[in-house]
Motif scaffolding. Structure first.
Motif, short mmCIF file in Angstrom:
data_model
loop_
_atom_site.label_atom_id
_atom_site.label_comp_id
_atom_site.label_asym_id
_atom_site.label_seq_id
_atom_site.Cartn_x
_atom_site.Cartn_y
_atom_site.Cartn_z
N UNK A 27 43.96 36.04 19.20
CA UNK A 27 44.26 36.75 20.44
C UNK A 27 43.95 38.26 20.37
N UNK A 28 43.56 38.67 19.45
CA UNK A 28 42.97 39.93 19.23
C UNK A 28 41.52 40.45 19.59
N UNK A 29 41.03 39.38 20.07
CA UNK A 29 39.69 39.48 20.65
C UNK A 29 39.61 39.84 22.05
N UNK A 30 39.29 41.21 22.50
CA UNK A 30 39.49 41.49 24.03
C UNK A 30 38.80 40.27 25.15
N UNK A 31 37.65 39.79 24.63
CA UNK A 31 36.98 38.73 25.72
C UNK A 31 38.14 37.65 25.79
N UNK A 32 38.79 37.22 24.67
CA UNK A 32 39.92 36.21 24.89
C UNK A 32 41.04 36.61 25.82
N UNK A 33 41.58 37.88 25.73
CA UNK A 33 42.42 38.27 26.45
C UNK A 33 42.03 38.29 28.36
N UNK A 34 40.67 38.59 28.28
CA UNK A 34 40.18 38.36 29.59
C UNK A 34 39.94 37.11 30.14
N UNK A 35 39.77 36.01 29.07
CA UNK A 35 39.65 34.47 29.66
C UNK A 35 41.04 34.22 29.99
N UNK A 36 42.23 34.40 29.26
CA UNK A 36 43.60 34.09 29.63
C UNK A 36 43.80 34.97 30.87
N UNK A 37 43.50 36.21 31.08
CA UNK A 37 43.77 36.73 32.33
C UNK A 37 43.06 36.07 33.60
N UNK A 38 41.84 35.81 33.47
CA UNK A 38 41.34 34.88 34.53
C UNK A 38 41.56 33.62 34.88
N UNK A 39 42.19 32.99 33.78
CA UNK A 39 42.91 31.49 33.81
C UNK A 39 43.97 31.83 34.74
N UNK A 40 44.86 32.61 34.54
CA UNK A 40 46.12 33.08 35.24
C UNK A 40 47.02 31.79 35.31
N UNK A 41 47.24 31.04 34.30
CA UNK A 41 47.92 29.82 34.21
C UNK A 41 47.45 28.51 34.82
N UNK A 42 45.97 28.62 35.43
CA UNK A 42 45.57 27.55 35.99
C UNK A 42 44.56 26.89 35.15
N UNK A 43 44.37 25.71 35.15
CA UNK A 43 43.40 24.86 34.24
C UNK A 43 41.93 25.08 34.63
N UNK A 44 41.10 25.48 33.73
CA UNK A 44 39.71 25.90 34.26
C UNK A 44 38.66 25.28 33.03
N UNK A 45 37.39 25.16 33.28
CA UNK A 45 36.50 24.92 32.63
C UNK A 45 35.83 26.01 32.11
N UNK A 46 34.91 25.94 30.99
CA UNK A 46 34.03 27.06 30.79
C UNK A 46 32.99 27.59 31.61
N UNK A 47 32.71 26.48 32.52
CA UNK A 47 31.77 26.72 33.59
C UNK A 47 32.54 27.72 34.55
N UNK A 48 33.61 27.46 34.97
CA UNK A 48 34.35 28.03 35.82
C UNK A 48 34.63 29.44 35.62
N UNK A 49 35.09 29.72 34.32
CA UNK A 49 35.34 31.04 33.70
C UNK A 49 33.95 31.76 33.47
N UNK A 50 32.83 31.16 33.23
CA UNK A 50 31.54 31.79 33.14
C UNK A 50 31.05 32.31 34.55
N UNK A 51 31.45 31.82 35.74
CA UNK A 51 31.15 32.31 37.00
C UNK A 51 31.83 33.34 37.18
N UNK A 52 33.12 33.64 36.72
CA UNK A 52 33.70 34.77 37.10
C UNK A 52 33.51 35.99 35.96
N UNK A 53 33.06 35.58 34.89
CA UNK A 53 32.87 36.77 33.88
C UNK A 53 31.56 36.88 33.52
#
Length: 144
Positions: free
Chosen positions: A22-48
């Motif tokens: 959890x100490x890795x900033x990109x992982x915190x950003x991933x959790x923020x983007x997911x915002x409690x919703x199920x997502x694939x890495x492809x969906x996360x990639x589109x945002x990030x």
């Protein structure tokens, strides 16, 4: 394949590997983007706007330590897509974890320092500077 996953409101981190993950900033950003919703890495990639491989690595690490859970797997052509979901809405670090000797103290230092800029601080009698977002210029001092 579809699973019914129960998301905790608060997850207390009792394992050093979870805190390190959890100490890795990109992982915190991933959790923020997911915002409690199920997502694939492809969906996360589109945002990030990050590479698929980089995101896959970080998502896999968070899944390995239990910060993410696979909520669903869908077949897409010859491939399977994994939908991951945060294990909790909020993560809290158990403060007793850092009493576990040198390893615990080092994880604490790494966790805290990962949230600050990496530019080294310099101090002198007249100046104090840190990363580019926080600067204090030299100040004149009047004799007492």
């Amino acid at each position: 394949m579809h699973w019914r996953i129960r998301v905790q409101d608060v997850m207390y981190l009792d394992d050093l590997d979870q805190v390190k993950a959890l100490a890795v900033p990109i992982r915190l950003e991933i959790l923020r983007i997911m915002d409690g919703r199920p997502m694939t890495t492809t969906q996360i990639r589109r945002v990030m706007k990050q590479s698929q491989g980089r995101l896959y690595y970080h998502v896999t690490e968070m899944e390995r330590v239990g910060l993410l859970q696979v909520s669903e797997t869908r077949r897409k052509g010859n491939l399977f897509e994994k939908y991951c979901l945060p294990a909790a809405r909020h993560f809290r670090i158990n403060p007793l974890l850092f009493r576990s000797g040198d390893a615990g103290r080092q994880v604490f230092v790494d966790t805290v320092s990962s949230h600050f800029e990496s530019k080294p601080c310099s101090t002198s009698e007249d100046t104090w500077t840190t990363g580019p977002s926080m600067r204090n210029s030299s100040t004149s001092r009047s004799p007492a």
